[in-house]
Structures are given as structure tokens and as C-alpha cells.
Design a protein around this motif. Sequence first.
Motif, PDB file in Angstrom:
ATOM      1  N   GLU A  33     -56.067  17.538 -21.132  1.00  0.00           N
ATOM      2  CA  GLU A  33     -55.406  17.649 -20.197  1.00  0.00           C
ATOM      3  C   GLU A  33     -55.941  18.891 -19.205  1.00  0.00           C
ATOM      4  O   GLU A  33     -55.748  18.859 -17.951  1.00  0.00           O
ATOM      5  N   GLN A  36     -58.407  17.274 -16.792  1.00  0.00           N
ATOM      6  CA  GLN A  36     -58.221  16.567 -16.210  1.00  0.00           C
ATOM      7  C   GLN A  36     -57.259  17.698 -14.337  1.00  0.00           C
ATOM      8  O   GLN A  36     -57.310  17.326 -14.081  1.00  0.00           O
ATOM      9  N   TRP A  37     -56.433  18.352 -14.605  1.00  0.00           N
ATOM     10  CA  TRP A  37     -55.936  19.989 -13.994  1.00  0.00           C
ATOM     11  C   TRP A  37     -56.780  20.293 -13.872  1.00  0.00           C
ATOM     12  O   TRP A  37     -56.743  20.867 -11.995  1.00  0.00           O
ATOM     13  N   ALA A  73     -61.671  12.350 -20.392  1.00  0.00           N
ATOM     14  CA  ALA A  73     -60.987  12.820 -19.429  1.00  0.00           C
ATOM     15  C   ALA A  73     -61.480  12.882 -18.145  1.00  0.00           C
ATOM     16  O   ALA A  73     -60.868  13.278 -16.896  1.00  0.00           O
ATOM     17  N   GLY A  75     -63.541  10.975 -16.737  1.00  0.00           N
ATOM     18  CA  GLY A  75     -63.259   9.908 -16.094  1.00  0.00           C
ATOM     19  C   GLY A  75     -65.020  10.421 -14.850  1.00  0.00           C
ATOM     20  O   GLY A  75     -64.648   9.147 -15.077  1.00  0.00           O
TER      21      GLY A  75
END
Length: 299
Positions: A33, A36-37, A73, A75
Motif C-alpha cells: 500500500e 502504491q501511495w 505493487a 505495477g
Amino acid sequence: MTDTRIRPWHGIMVATTLPLREDLSIDLDAYAEHVQWLIAHGCDGVVPNGSLGEYQTLTDAERAAVVRTAVAAAGDGARVMPGVAAYGSAESRRWAEQAAEAGAGSVLLLPPNAYRADEASVRAHYAEVAQAGVPIVAYNNPIDTKVDLTPALLAKLHADGTIVAVKEFSGDVRRAYEIAELAPGLDLLAGADDVLLELAVAGAVGWIGGYPNALPESAAALYRAAVAGDLTTALPLYKALHSLYRWDSKIEFVQAIKLSMDIAGRHGGPTRAPRLPLTGAVETAVRAATEKVLAEGLR
């Protein structure tokens, strides 16, 4: 966020902290997370398993899992630059091979740091790891490693074909110009938050940052303005953030950045031994600097 970088190691690559539970186990879901953040809030990619990620305290299985989590994460493996430092060159090569297998676009490599290696040993070390076939960003941190990747030595490593860039953490911004003269094809990355503006003005094409973990949006705004030469925007931001950014260059940098994350509403959390929680005047100073920046509306 659209990736507009020319090379995987360009832009803001955040040296990520590692979220630990109260029992000090790794929370890989929280780490995913966080990756990604950071990307969603203006950063270009992440550097897992650096000192901020407490790689020295991780088991082999944990270290490999962190890389795989970061790539998944993000990508896009081009956004991930794992640290592959180790006491032995063969071990660093294995970590570089693991990073390549996971899909990472580049790796970050310290010189030999178990002893004060001479030039021949440094060149052999980078040559060994380069056989993994993934682009290597050299990490110059003579303060901690006692091995100085001088501009002349960096030029030799670049001529050897073993490195594509350098994370410059010596604090001596004058080196930027000598590196450009001796190795014009070698990319310069700012390696310490509190010399970002100076190195950006001197031609840095990337920043391996610590404090973007806590405040990515202001970091992104500062970096973009700095590399564009927009000092009207960059200088006031830099002055506002500098009292906080200088903690990135202090021995308590891991705990300081994690504490700032907690204050900013992110999960910083604990550190593994031998690092201990901040107390006393140091904790007070980090809190004050963080709260001051937040009060000014910087995030």
C-alpha cells in the motif's frame, strides 16, 4: 502516474521505510500500500532494501519478499531499484540476480563495506555484480562505508561499463561538476535530502529520497521545480523543508523519518534492533520540525 522518465533510475526514487508490526514482523500488505501511495502522490518509484528499509536486519526470505512485493505493487519493475548491498561480492551478485528475476529495472550497490577496499577491489566488486545483467547505480556513502567513490574512481567504473549512475551522498556538492567533466555519460542522483536543490541545479537527473516517505507531494513539487531550474518555486519550498530534510543525513535518520511518517498520518512504526526509539531532545526536535512543516500546509 504516467512514467515519463528516460531511464528507470531517473526521477524521485523513494528509499522506502519498511512497515513493521508491534512484534517487529514485516507487514507486506502495508508495504505494498505504501509503494502504491507514493507513486500515486507524485513519486516515480521506490528503492527497497536500502538502509531506510533496514535491510541489514532482514532474513534472506524477508529481503526477497520485499523486492517481489515492491515490483508487484509498483505495477512496473522499471519503478523499482532494490538495494543489493552485502559483505561479499558474490552475495551482492545473487541479490542483483534476484532483483532481475523479480523484474526490477535497476539496482543500487554500495562498494565493499566490510573493510576499506582499495580501488582494484572496488572495480572488481562492481564487475562481479554487473554480471547479473541489471543496470547498477553506485552508492557513494564514504561516511558510513569508509570507501570513497571519488569522481575519478566513478569515471573508471563507468568506463568499465559496470555502472550507469551514482547516488551521491558525500555531501560535497562540488563533486557534481567534476563527475560531469570526467564521466559525462554517468547520471548523477541526489543521495541526501538536504543537498537536493544544490545537486539538482548541478545537473542531477534523479533523487533517492528519504523524506518523501512522509511528505511525497511537497517533495515532488520541489524536485520538479529544482530540475527545471525554477528557483522561484523551488527555493522557498526547500527552505521550508530543510529543517526536516537534514534529518535524512543524521545517524537517527531511520527512526526520524518513521516518526515523521507517524506524525503525518502514515504508518512509520517501530524499527528493529539495534536501532532504538527516539527519546529526549532528538525526538523533540524531529517532532517540532515535522509539525512546523505540516502547519505550513506541506504534505
